[in-house]
Design a protein around this motif. Structure first.
Motif, PDB file in Angstrom:
ATOM      1  N   LEU A  24       0.833  -1.209   0.000  1.00  0.00           N
ATOM      2  CA  LEU A  24       0.000   0.000   0.000  1.00  0.00           C
ATOM      3  C   LEU A  24       0.873   1.267   0.000  1.00  0.00           C
ATOM      4  CD1 LEU A  24      -2.765   1.344   0.086  1.00  0.00           C
ATOM      5  CD2 LEU A  24      -2.811   1.043   2.576  1.00  0.00           C
ATOM      6  N   TYR A  25       2.014   1.213   0.729  1.00  0.00           N
ATOM      7  CA  TYR A  25       2.858   2.411   0.758  1.00  0.00           C
ATOM      8  C   TYR A  25       3.397   2.714  -0.641  1.00  0.00           C
ATOM      9  CZ  TYR A  25       5.828   6.135   2.258  1.00  0.00           C
ATOM     10  OH  TYR A  25       6.374   7.386   2.386  1.00  0.00           O
ATOM     11  N   SER A  26       3.815   1.663  -1.375  1.00  0.00           N
ATOM     12  CA  SER A  26       4.339   1.889  -2.740  1.00  0.00           C
ATOM     13  C   SER A  26       3.252   2.499  -3.615  1.00  0.00           C
ATOM     14  CB  SER A  26       4.775   0.581  -3.400  1.00  0.00           C
ATOM     15  OG  SER A  26       5.617  -0.115  -2.567  1.00  0.00           O
ATOM     16  N   LEU A  27       2.019   2.046  -3.416  1.00  0.00           N
ATOM     17  CA  LEU A  27       0.896   2.570  -4.203  1.00  0.00           C
ATOM     18  C   LEU A  27       0.621   4.039  -3.850  1.00  0.00           C
ATOM     19  CD1 LEU A  27      -1.265   1.433  -6.212  1.00  0.00           C
ATOM     20  CD2 LEU A  27      -2.753   1.150  -4.238  1.00  0.00           C
ATOM     21  N   ARG A  28       0.633   4.327  -2.541  1.00  0.00           N
ATOM     22  CA  ARG A  28       0.372   5.711  -2.097  1.00  0.00           C
ATOM     23  C   ARG A  28       1.436   6.651  -2.641  1.00  0.00           C
ATOM     24  NH1 ARG A  28       0.849   5.065   3.910  1.00  0.00           N
ATOM     25  NH2 ARG A  28       0.692   7.317   3.924  1.00  0.00           N
ATOM     26  N   ASP A  29       2.660   6.142  -2.686  1.00  0.00           N
ATOM     27  CA  ASP A  29       3.783   6.944  -3.143  1.00  0.00           C
ATOM     28  C   ASP A  29       3.576   7.465  -4.568  1.00  0.00           C
ATOM     29  OD1 ASP A  29       6.226   7.960  -2.440  1.00  0.00           O
ATOM     30  OD2 ASP A  29       7.379   6.282  -3.251  1.00  0.00           O
TER      31      ASP A  29
ATOM     32  N   LEU B 172      -3.919   7.162   6.875  1.00  0.00           N
ATOM     33  CA  LEU B 172      -3.071   6.161   6.218  1.00  0.00           C
ATOM     34  C   LEU B 172      -1.662   6.146   6.825  1.00  0.00           C
ATOM     35  CD1 LEU B 172      -4.248   6.622   2.501  1.00  0.00           C
ATOM     36  CD2 LEU B 172      -4.962   4.873   4.144  1.00  0.00           C
ATOM     37  N   ILE B 173      -1.160   7.308   7.209  1.00  0.00           N
ATOM     38  CA  ILE B 173       0.174   7.343   7.846  1.00  0.00           C
ATOM     39  C   ILE B 173       0.109   6.614   9.188  1.00  0.00           C
ATOM     40  CG2 ILE B 173       1.960   8.816   8.857  1.00  0.00           C
ATOM     41  CD1 ILE B 173       1.129  11.035   6.885  1.00  0.00           C
ATOM     42  N   THR B 174      -0.948   6.903   9.956  1.00  0.00           N
ATOM     43  CA  THR B 174      -1.085   6.256  11.265  1.00  0.00           C
ATOM     44  C   THR B 174      -1.085   4.742  11.116  1.00  0.00           C
ATOM     45  OG1 THR B 174      -2.417   8.080  12.087  1.00  0.00           O
ATOM     46  CG2 THR B 174      -2.606   6.019  13.288  1.00  0.00           C
ATOM     47  N   ALA B 175      -1.926   4.229  10.223  1.00  0.00           N
ATOM     48  CA  ALA B 175      -2.030   2.768  10.066  1.00  0.00           C
ATOM     49  C   ALA B 175      -0.708   2.185   9.575  1.00  0.00           C
ATOM     50  CB  ALA B 175      -3.159   2.425   9.101  1.00  0.00           C
ATOM     51  N   SER B 176      -0.030   2.919   8.690  1.00  0.00           N
ATOM     52  CA  SER B 176       1.235   2.427   8.140  1.00  0.00           C
ATOM     53  C   SER B 176       2.293   2.315   9.242  1.00  0.00           C
ATOM     54  CB  SER B 176       1.687   3.393   7.035  1.00  0.00           C
ATOM     55  OG  SER B 176       2.997   3.129   6.644  1.00  0.00           O
ATOM     56  N   ILE B 177       2.461   3.379  10.008  1.00  0.00           N
ATOM     57  CA  ILE B 177       3.493   3.373  11.054  1.00  0.00           C
ATOM     58  C   ILE B 177       3.120   2.406  12.173  1.00  0.00           C
ATOM     59  CG2 ILE B 177       4.552   4.777  12.885  1.00  0.00           C
ATOM     60  CD1 ILE B 177       4.431   7.176  10.961  1.00  0.00           C
ATOM     61  N   MET B 178       1.866   2.506  12.630  1.00  0.00           N
ATOM     62  CA  MET B 178       1.486   1.724  13.814  1.00  0.00           C
ATOM     63  C   MET B 178       1.397   0.216  13.516  1.00  0.00           C
ATOM     64  SD  MET B 178       1.499   3.795  16.293  1.00  0.00           S
ATOM     65  CE  MET B 178       0.580   3.135  17.668  1.00  0.00           C
ATOM     66  N   SER B 179       1.030  -0.154  12.289  1.00  0.00           N
ATOM     67  CA  SER B 179       0.964  -1.597  11.994  1.00  0.00           C
ATOM     68  C   SER B 179       2.358  -2.203  12.134  1.00  0.00           C
ATOM     69  CB  SER B 179       0.402  -1.850  10.590  1.00  0.00           C
ATOM     70  OG  SER B 179       1.217  -1.239   9.611  1.00  0.00           O
ATOM     71  N   LYS B 180       3.380  -1.476  11.658  1.00  0.00           N
ATOM     72  CA  LYS B 180       4.742  -2.022  11.732  1.00  0.00           C
ATOM     73  C   LYS B 180       5.224  -2.056  13.176  1.00  0.00           C
ATOM     74  CE  LYS B 180       5.721   0.815   8.427  1.00  0.00           C
ATOM     75  NZ  LYS B 180       6.135   1.688   7.382  1.00  0.00           N
ATOM     76  N   LYS B 181       4.911  -1.020  13.938  1.00  0.00           N
ATOM     77  CA  LYS B 181       5.383  -0.988  15.326  1.00  0.00           C
ATOM     78  C   LYS B 181       4.619  -2.008  16.175  1.00  0.00           C
ATOM     79  CE  LYS B 181       8.803   1.223  14.876  1.00  0.00           C
ATOM     80  NZ  LYS B 181      10.151   0.807  15.304  1.00  0.00           N
TER      81      LYS B 181
HETATM   82  N1  URA Z   1       6.363   6.404   7.341  1.00  0.00           N
HETATM   83  C1  URA Z   1       5.689   5.234   7.198  1.00  0.00           C
HETATM   84  O1  URA Z   1       6.179   4.176   7.571  1.00  0.00           O
HETATM   85  N2  URA Z   1       4.475   5.274   6.609  1.00  0.00           N
HETATM   86  C2  URA Z   1       3.900   6.405   6.180  1.00  0.00           C
HETATM   87  O2  URA Z   1       2.802   6.361   5.673  1.00  0.00           O
HETATM   88  C3  URA Z   1       4.615   7.603   6.336  1.00  0.00           C
HETATM   89  C4  URA Z   1       5.842   7.582   6.924  1.00  0.00           C
END
Ligand code: URA
Length: 412
Positions: free
Chosen positions: A164-169, A179-188
């Motif tokens: 999804l991040y590659s697509l958003r980019d 979308l930033i929240t879900a992206s960062i928090m899912s990984k953490k």
């Molecule tokens: N860093 C991330 O990991 N995801 C984002 O969407 C933005 C910054």
């Protein structure tokens, strides 16, 4: 589930259920939902936002798209920090070993630099032999031995976010708080943490340009943490001037080693302590002692050895990565340093070759800046405002011109 209906409902600002979001993310990860539908969905979210419950559902779905850390029973407190990134931000290299000295486990999964902000993995790779590609099971074994691991995302770690991040980019949908929240928090949260501290930067050298945006992002990430049972603290920090006095991969590792040895620039040490004290169970004075008495440095050496490097190389990093042109930029007049524009220093570092413009670009570990003056310092004509480490004299001239714009000195 009829995906076009789901997209239309989000476009109209309707709240989607957790199971709808989970099915969408699962379908996307498996390739059943095509990129064009997911891009339309991301754009709908960009314009309409998401409720806290929707953001939590998206975070959980992305976290569950791959493997999560799983620890043995009776494990110590598991903690980590995340930074939204900034110029000269080498905090992770100091915080991870420092916090591991307090009997916490730190399973730090980091990213690479993209654009003007550097990445922790790139900095670590400036240490010869340092391996950041570690499996989840090896990461757990390392935590059991030394309490800290610093690694990259594996293919099985939040694959939905990667896609999804590659697509958003490429679809103009990166700057969405949801979308930033879900992206960062899912990984953490896939690190299965007990506590997390977020360093949310704002300013010219940061992802979030204004304090208001940084506050909104922090509130959104704290809300998701609460929903998912993880104690999350956020600290807001301006990123108007670079952090510390060095920017560039090996130069930042060298500055981190100075800080791990109890020295280093005051702003860097303070930020490390500010963030660390939010996640550990010992007082700040104990953290200071661990920096000053060499414990944190010894832990970093253990980390380097555990991940394939040789601690004996650390004092030699300046020789190992010596740029061909190392020269000072000299102040033409004296006064008080009133501005060191982090964004411009970041651009200059990128142009020297220390960052990457595209995900697969190579990078130069040797180049960058050190001995950068700090705002509020007084300097006299003829004094150096920084040192440039460049590959060629032409690169030096380009970086010097940018530094002359970035650094402002107000006459007394
Ligand atoms: N860093 C991330 O990991 N995801 C984002 O969407 C933005 C910054």
């Amino acid at each position: 589930m009829h995906i076009p209906t789901l997209i239309s409902r989000k476009r109209e600002g309707e709240e989607l259920s957790g199971s709808e979001i989970a099915l969408l993310v699962d379908g996307y990860t498996k390739g059943e939902v095509p990129d064009y539908q997911m891009s339309a969905f991301a754009m709908a979210v960009f314009f309409k936002g998401m409720t806290p419950a929707e953001i939590a559902a998206l975070t959980r779905a992305m976290m569950d798209s791959g493997d999560c850390f799983s620890y043995p029973a009776g494990h110590p407190l598991v903690v980590d920090k995340h930074s939204t990134g900034g110029i000269g931000d080498k905090v992770s290299l100091i915080l991870a070993p420092l916090v591991a000295c307090t009997d916490c486990w730190v399973p730090m999964v980091s990213g690479r630099g993209l654009g003007i902000t550097g990445g922790t993995l790139d900095k670590l790779e400036a240490i010869p032999g340092f391996n950041v590609q570690i499996s989840l099971s090896d990461a757990i074994s390392q935590l059991e031995k030394i309490g800290v691991v610093m690694m990259g995302q594996t293919d099985r770690f939040c694959p939905a976010d990667k896609k999804l991040y590659s697509l958003r980019d490429v679809t103009g949908t990166v700057p969405s708080i949801a979308l930033i929240t879900a992206s960062i928090m899912s990984k953490k949260l896939a690190e299965s943490l007990d506590r997390l501290v977020l360093d949310v930067k704002f300013g010219t050298g940061a992802f979030m340009q204004t304090r208001k945006d940084a506050e909104d992002l922090a509130a959104s990430m704290i809300a998701v943490g609460k929903e998912m049972g993880v104690e999350v603290h956020a600290v807001l920090n301006p990123m108007s001037e670079p952090l510390g006095r060095a920017v560039g991969n090996s130069l930042e590792v060298i500055e981190s080693l100075e800080t791990l040895d109890g020295g280093g620039p005051a702003d860097l040490r303070e930020l490390v302590l500010d963030l660390s004290e939010k996640i550990v169970s010992v007082p700040r004075a104990e953290l200071e002692r661990l920096l000053d008495d060499g414990s944190a440095r010894r832990k970093f050496d253990e980390l380097v050895a555990a991940q394939g490097g040789d601690p004996a190389d650390l004092p030699r990093l300046a020789e190992i990565h010596k740029a061909p042109v190392i020269r000072e930029v000299i102040a033409s007049h004296g006064g008080i340093v009133s501005k060191v524009d982090a964004g411009l220093v970041g651009q200059a570092t990128l142009q020297l070759g220390a960052g990457r413009a595209k995900a697969n670009d190579g990078m130069d570990f040797a180049v960058g800046f050190d001995r950068i003056v700090k705002c509020g310092e007084s300097i006299h004509a003829g004094q150096a405002v920084c040192r440039i480490h460049a590959r060629t004299p032409v690169d030096f001239d380009m970086a010097e011109a940018m530094i002359e714009k970035a650094v402002q000195i107000s006459s007394l």
